[in-house]
Design a protein around this motif. Sequence first.
Motif, PDB file in Angstrom:
ATOM      1  N   ASN A  25     -14.682  -8.346 -32.297  1.00 46.58           N
ATOM      2  CA  ASN A  25     -15.647  -7.341 -33.318  1.00 46.58           C
ATOM      3  C   ASN A  25     -14.630  -6.089 -33.588  1.00 46.58           C
ATOM      4  O   ASN A  25     -14.962  -5.311 -34.227  1.00 46.58           O
ATOM      5  N   GLY A  26     -13.607  -5.969 -32.523  1.00 41.36           N
ATOM      6  CA  GLY A  26     -12.725  -4.653 -32.902  1.00 41.36           C
ATOM      7  C   GLY A  26     -13.305  -3.557 -32.277  1.00 41.36           C
ATOM      8  O   GLY A  26     -12.708  -2.390 -32.160  1.00 41.36           O
ATOM      9  N   LEU A  27     -14.393  -3.472 -31.458  1.00 37.10           N
ATOM     10  CA  LEU A  27     -15.105  -2.338 -30.991  1.00 37.10           C
ATOM     11  C   LEU A  27     -14.732  -2.141 -29.386  1.00 37.10           C
ATOM     12  O   LEU A  27     -14.265  -3.158 -28.924  1.00 37.10           O
ATOM     13  N   PRO A  28     -14.912  -0.934 -29.137  1.00 40.79           N
ATOM     14  CA  PRO A  28     -14.657  -0.571 -27.752  1.00 40.79           C
ATOM     15  C   PRO A  28     -15.580  -1.556 -26.771  1.00 40.79           C
ATOM     16  O   PRO A  28     -16.734  -1.683 -27.030  1.00 40.79           O
ATOM     17  N   GLU A  29     -15.123  -1.734 -25.472  1.00 43.98           N
ATOM     18  CA  GLU A  29     -16.319  -2.819 -24.683  1.00 43.98           C
ATOM     19  C   GLU A  29     -15.573  -2.316 -23.161  1.00 43.98           C
ATOM     20  O   GLU A  29     -14.381  -2.071 -23.073  1.00 43.98           O
ATOM     21  N   ALA A  30     -16.452  -2.456 -22.154  1.00 45.59           N
ATOM     22  CA  ALA A  30     -16.177  -2.302 -21.115  1.00 45.59           C
ATOM     23  C   ALA A  30     -16.894  -3.488 -20.096  1.00 45.59           C
ATOM     24  O   ALA A  30     -17.951  -3.951 -20.264  1.00 45.59           O
ATOM     25  N   VAL A  31     -15.841  -4.134 -19.145  1.00 44.05           N
ATOM     26  CA  VAL A  31     -16.357  -5.391 -18.589  1.00 44.05           C
ATOM     27  C   VAL A  31     -15.915  -5.060 -17.176  1.00 44.05           C
ATOM     28  O   VAL A  31     -14.992  -4.571 -16.738  1.00 44.05           O
ATOM     29  N   GLU A  32     -16.862  -5.480 -16.300  1.00 45.40           N
ATOM     30  CA  GLU A  32     -16.758  -5.406 -14.817  1.00 45.40           C
ATOM     31  C   GLU A  32     -16.087  -6.849 -14.144  1.00 45.40           C
ATOM     32  O   GLU A  32     -16.616  -7.922 -14.567  1.00 45.40           O
ATOM     33  N   VAL A  33     -15.023  -6.526 -13.605  1.00 43.80           N
ATOM     34  CA  VAL A  33     -14.319  -7.711 -13.112  1.00 43.80           C
ATOM     35  C   VAL A  33     -14.356  -7.660 -11.480  1.00 43.80           C
ATOM     36  O   VAL A  33     -14.437  -6.568 -11.136  1.00 43.80           O
ATOM     37  N   SER A  34     -14.225  -8.716 -10.810  1.00 49.16           N
ATOM     38  CA  SER A  34     -14.117  -8.781  -9.470  1.00 49.16           C
ATOM     39  C   SER A  34     -12.677  -8.778  -8.791  1.00 49.16           C
ATOM     40  O   SER A  34     -11.963  -9.289  -9.605  1.00 49.16           O
ATOM     41  N   SER A  35     -12.534  -8.480  -7.673  1.00 48.23           N
ATOM     42  CA  SER A  35     -11.242  -8.637  -6.940  1.00 48.23           C
ATOM     43  C   SER A  35     -10.857 -10.313  -6.872  1.00 48.23           C
ATOM     44  O   SER A  35      -9.587 -10.510  -6.757  1.00 48.23           O
ATOM     45  N   ILE A  36     -11.934 -10.990  -6.928  1.00 47.00           N
ATOM     46  CA  ILE A  36     -11.507 -12.377  -6.992  1.00 47.00           C
ATOM     47  C   ILE A  36     -10.869 -12.946  -8.110  1.00 47.00           C
ATOM     48  O   ILE A  36     -10.000 -13.790  -8.189  1.00 47.00           O
TER      49      ILE A  36
END
Length: 354
Positions: free
Chosen positions: A244-255
Amino acid sequence: MPPSPLNWLLGLFSLDIGIDLGTANTLVYVRNKGIVLNEPSWVVIDKKTRRPLAIGAEAKELAGRTPANIVAVRPIRDGVISEFEITQAMLEYFISKAHEQSIVPIPRPRVVVGIPSGVTEVEKRAVYDAAMAAGSREAYLIEEPMAAALGAGLAVGEAKGTMIVDIGGGTSEMAVFSMGGIVVSRSLRVAGDEMDMEIIGYARNKYNLLIGERMAERVKIAIGSAYPLREEKTFTLRGRNLVNGLPEAVEVSSIEIREALSQSVQTIVDTLKESIDETPPEIIADLMEMGICMAGGGSQLQGLTERLSDELKVRVWLAEDPLTCVARGAGHILEDLEHLKRFLVGLQRGSTSH
């Protein structure tokens, strides 16, 4: 035989500089002062005139934030010069900053520059010419694995075998030493930058999230690992959603980040296994006793020493202050140039008369 009064005075006031001209960072060592400079190898230039507008830490801060007529570039790629004039300007800037550490202004310093072991004669010449054009009165080159080994305090001049693995931004260097020479060496263009690109690719493929190099580097430092952590961590990636071209934040793990880095890490492990496979058995016995030393910023990836120890069945240990090993090794050469000249490589010396 004692030096002449003139040579003694020149030695007292001369500015001797050791430079680790790295893909990610450039470190400068000044004789009798230590490391005086550690800045990113970034330059911001005007697209039309190619004139440098900012260099080092200031330039890196501007990366990805410049208007259309200005661009942030990294003139060192995979450990070698890709933009000669820009590298020359960057060296001039760093050398002039190092001048601030001298007792009196010295216009033309002696310089020792670390280079990857796998570079061609043309690439060596480019580094040498850039150092001379930046204002050096003499320029020497030393292979980075040798400089890193000297900086880490390894006894490379003795008959006992030693080994260093130097993981930087653009290259991973591996070398086995005995009696002051390199017995086996490998130069691999898989290192910190490649790891960053793998994280960018992982975020794009799994989350449709476009992140920048600096964000990838931040997550690598924060939660990147090569071996399961005692306590797994998380990190918030911020970028642009490709759908969609919009800003986004995603939480990722060390795994997840470990999975993203797995290919680069495995390539380093496999190349290290090949190096050991070519090492004479007597030196293997020495390595089992002494262990394998890790240097360079990339060697600080969490769990990397444990992963290598587990895979190789040999103790792997991290050098003290691994990021500065190459620069400190270049500094050792300057402090005892006559005795340590054997560690230098082709195009060793230049002067204004050349």
